[in-house]
Design a protein around this motif. Structure first.
Motif, PDB file in Angstrom:
ATOM      1  N   LEU A  77       0.851  -1.189   0.000  1.00 32.81           N
ATOM      2  CA  LEU A  77       0.000   0.000   0.000  1.00 32.81           C
ATOM      3  C   LEU A  77       0.886   1.237   0.000  1.00 32.81           C
ATOM      4  O   LEU A  77       1.869   1.306   0.751  1.00 32.81           O
ATOM      5  CB  LEU A  77      -0.895  -0.002   1.241  1.00 32.81           C
ATOM      6  CG  LEU A  77      -1.647   1.281   1.587  1.00 32.81           C
ATOM      7  CD1 LEU A  77      -2.675   1.623   0.513  1.00 32.81           C
ATOM      8  CD2 LEU A  77      -2.316   1.157   2.960  1.00 32.81           C
ATOM      9  N   TRP A 166      -7.994  -1.918   1.239  1.00 34.59           N
ATOM     10  CA  TRP A 166      -6.554  -1.983   1.538  1.00 34.59           C
ATOM     11  C   TRP A 166      -6.208  -2.645   2.872  1.00 34.59           C
ATOM     12  O   TRP A 166      -5.039  -2.792   3.210  1.00 34.59           O
ATOM     13  CB  TRP A 166      -5.952  -0.579   1.490  1.00 34.59           C
ATOM     14  CG  TRP A 166      -6.344   0.331   2.607  1.00 34.59           C
ATOM     15  CD1 TRP A 166      -5.821   0.367   3.867  1.00 34.59           C
ATOM     16  CD2 TRP A 166      -7.342   1.368   2.582  1.00 34.59           C
ATOM     17  NE1 TRP A 166      -6.417   1.354   4.633  1.00 34.59           N
ATOM     18  CE2 TRP A 166      -7.358   1.993   3.857  1.00 34.59           C
ATOM     19  CE3 TRP A 166      -8.215   1.851   1.599  1.00 34.59           C
ATOM     20  CZ2 TRP A 166      -8.210   3.052   4.169  1.00 34.59           C
ATOM     21  CZ3 TRP A 166      -9.059   2.906   1.922  1.00 34.59           C
ATOM     22  CH2 TRP A 166      -9.058   3.478   3.178  1.00 34.59           C
ATOM     23  N   CYS A 172       3.031  -0.748   4.145  1.00 33.26           N
ATOM     24  CA  CYS A 172       2.619   0.565   3.629  1.00 33.26           C
ATOM     25  C   CYS A 172       3.818   1.500   3.540  1.00 33.26           C
ATOM     26  O   CYS A 172       4.591   1.614   4.497  1.00 33.26           O
ATOM     27  CB  CYS A 172       1.552   1.179   4.539  1.00 33.26           C
ATOM     28  SG  CYS A 172       1.085   2.876   4.102  1.00 33.26           S
ATOM     29  N   ALA A 403      -3.280   2.874   8.411  1.00 30.14           N
ATOM     30  CA  ALA A 403      -2.454   1.703   8.690  1.00 30.14           C
ATOM     31  C   ALA A 403      -2.647   1.081  10.064  1.00 30.14           C
ATOM     32  O   ALA A 403      -2.886  -0.120  10.179  1.00 30.14           O
ATOM     33  CB  ALA A 403      -0.975   2.085   8.509  1.00 30.14           C
TER      34      ALA A 403
END
Length: 453
Positions: A77, A166, A172, A403
């Motif tokens: 991501l 996601w 990430c 996240a």
């Protein structure tokens, strides 16, 4: 992929001219200027590269651009934003803020560091990979928002509505990223929370002659006295109940401070200061306070007559201050305004109005995540030196919404360096960092796709 850097240098003019196209487009979320145009341009670029792109909105939000590309065992991501800060006083700029200029190896423009440089660099790296090496060895999902500079007010709602797109990412790459003073890649394991507030004091319905200061209170003094109860002269936050909630650092976090690369003199020089808070000179003490203590900062304060050189003897009828509190684990950003309200009421400042403008939660990465360890190894390979890993950023952002709440580990890679002047006049990055970051991004993509690792 050892020849990447030399090949990328040959494309420098092409890459920079493409970057300049986006830097010439003001995209001010605070003024709703150029936002729709910028979102459209980012969407078109991602589609041109090959992303399957969606434009997402929640409520009255600006457009979120979401793209998917590639396949593989690893899902990466990437988060960026396309909005920028206003230029401010253009007289303080050495060149026009929205007309990028290269001087002495630096690219100067509003938004080049925060955040369009990293946005374009990463997209250019993905395109370069596809053109030179074929299909991506990993799945990349890309989220770009246009409200970061106004506190990402709709990102919580976006995550609730679309987080399923996601939430299963393995890793990430955050919006920021670059090198430290020594040229080592710098990455952070979290972001502080922030609560941004407006405090207002008003007494009466008109200004008074200052000869009546012996009879009537000044709202400016009321505000100053109220603010003075929130923080000690040494910088410690004194709000009732806040200190009991502060989580002490773990041993591993304290060890990270000892291991961190941090040049005191270079930091002072790059920030234009002569000393640290409380004239502290010990690196570990400075960083321990920085990472594990909340702050209460006055961003601005005004009221009454303020014309330089003029004279007007009055008791102003009102005064206003804007403050921000940077928060550490386990402080809850949504509770801070209420805690300040109770704190002021207890001390007799019931007349001071408290208005919350922003509240972003603390974000943290699990230091034991296997993908995080792998990303740090790849950073070391790409740059040839160990990465400088810090406990958290001093700043704040939507780290939690993107996240932390999904337990996605975060790392950083990009084109920034310590003197980039984000949010200030003469914002800049160095051309060499842009080129190196682009090359390193290719190495990250390739390394994450290596199933033998």
């Amino acid at each position: 992929m050892s020849k990447n850097y030399n090949d990328i240098q040959k494309l420098q003019d092409k890459h920079l001219e493409e970057l300049f196209k986006y830097l010439r487009m003001p995209s001010l979320s605070s003024e709703n200027l150029g936002i729709e145009e910028m979102a459209k341009s980012v969407k078109e670029l991602m589609e041109e590269i090959g992303f399957k792109v969606q434009e997402l909105r929640v409520g009255e939000s600006y457009p979120y651009i979401f793209g998917e590309l590639g396949s593989g065992d690893v899902t990466l991501l990437i988060y960026n934003h396309y909005d920028v800060q206003p230029a401010g006083d253009e007289k303080l700029w050495e060149s026009k803020p929205f007309e990028p200029e290269v001087r002495d190896g630096h690219i100067y423009a509003r938004g080049v560091a925060d955040n369009k440089g990293n946005l374009l660099m990463r997209l250019q790296a993905i395109r370069y990979y596809l053109e030179n090496y074929g299909d991506l060895p990993i799945r990349i999902i890309y989220l770009v928002e246009g409200e970061e500079e106004i506190g990402s007010p709709n990102l919580d709602a976006l995550a609730k509505a679309y987080g399923h797109l996601w939430k299963d990412a393995d890793l990430c790459i955050w919006e920021t990223g670059g090198v430290n003073e020594e040229g080592s890649p710098h990455t952070e394991l979290g972001m502080k929370g922030v609560t941004y507030l407006e405090l207002h004091s008003k007494l009466g319905d008109h200004d008074l002659h200052s000869g009546e200061a012996s009879m009537f209170e000044s709202p400016v003094w009321r505000l100053v006295q109220a603010l003075n109860t929130l923080r000690s002269p040494e910088g410690k936050v004194l709000i009732d109940g806040i200190r009991e909630q502060i989580k002490p650092p773990a041993e591993r976090e304290l060890q990270m401070i000892k291991d961190q690369m941090f040049d005191l003199q270079e930091t002072l020089r790059s920030e234009g200061r002569d000393s640290f808070l409380n004239n502290e000179k010990d690196k570990d003490n400075i960083l321990k306070f920085h990472y594990f203590e909340p702050t209460c900062n006055i961003c601005g304060i005004w009221g009454g007559f303020m014309e330089p050189g003029g004279i007007k003897t009055i008791i102003p009828m009102e005064a206003t201050a804007k403050i921000d509190l940077r928060l550490v684990a386990d402080l809850d950003a949504s509770q801070i305004a209420g805690m300040i309200r109770a704190h002021l009421d207890k001390r007799g400042f019931t007349d001071i109005e408290v208005k919350e403008l922003i509240a972003l939660p603390v974000g943290k990465t699990d230091v034991n995540n296997r993908f995080l360890e792998r990303s740090h190894m790849l950073l070391e390979e790409a740059y040839g030196v160990k990465p400088d890993v810090t406990v958290t950023s001093g700043g704040s952002g939507p780290f939690y919404y993107i996240a932390s709440q999904f337990n996605i580990p975060v790392f950083h890679i990009g084109a920034l360096y310590p003197a980039n002047r984000s949010h200030a006049p003469n914002e800049n990055i160095r051309v060499k960092d842009y080129q190196k970051g682009l090359s390193a991004m290719l190495h990250i993509i390739d390394g994450l796709g290596d199933t033998s690792a």
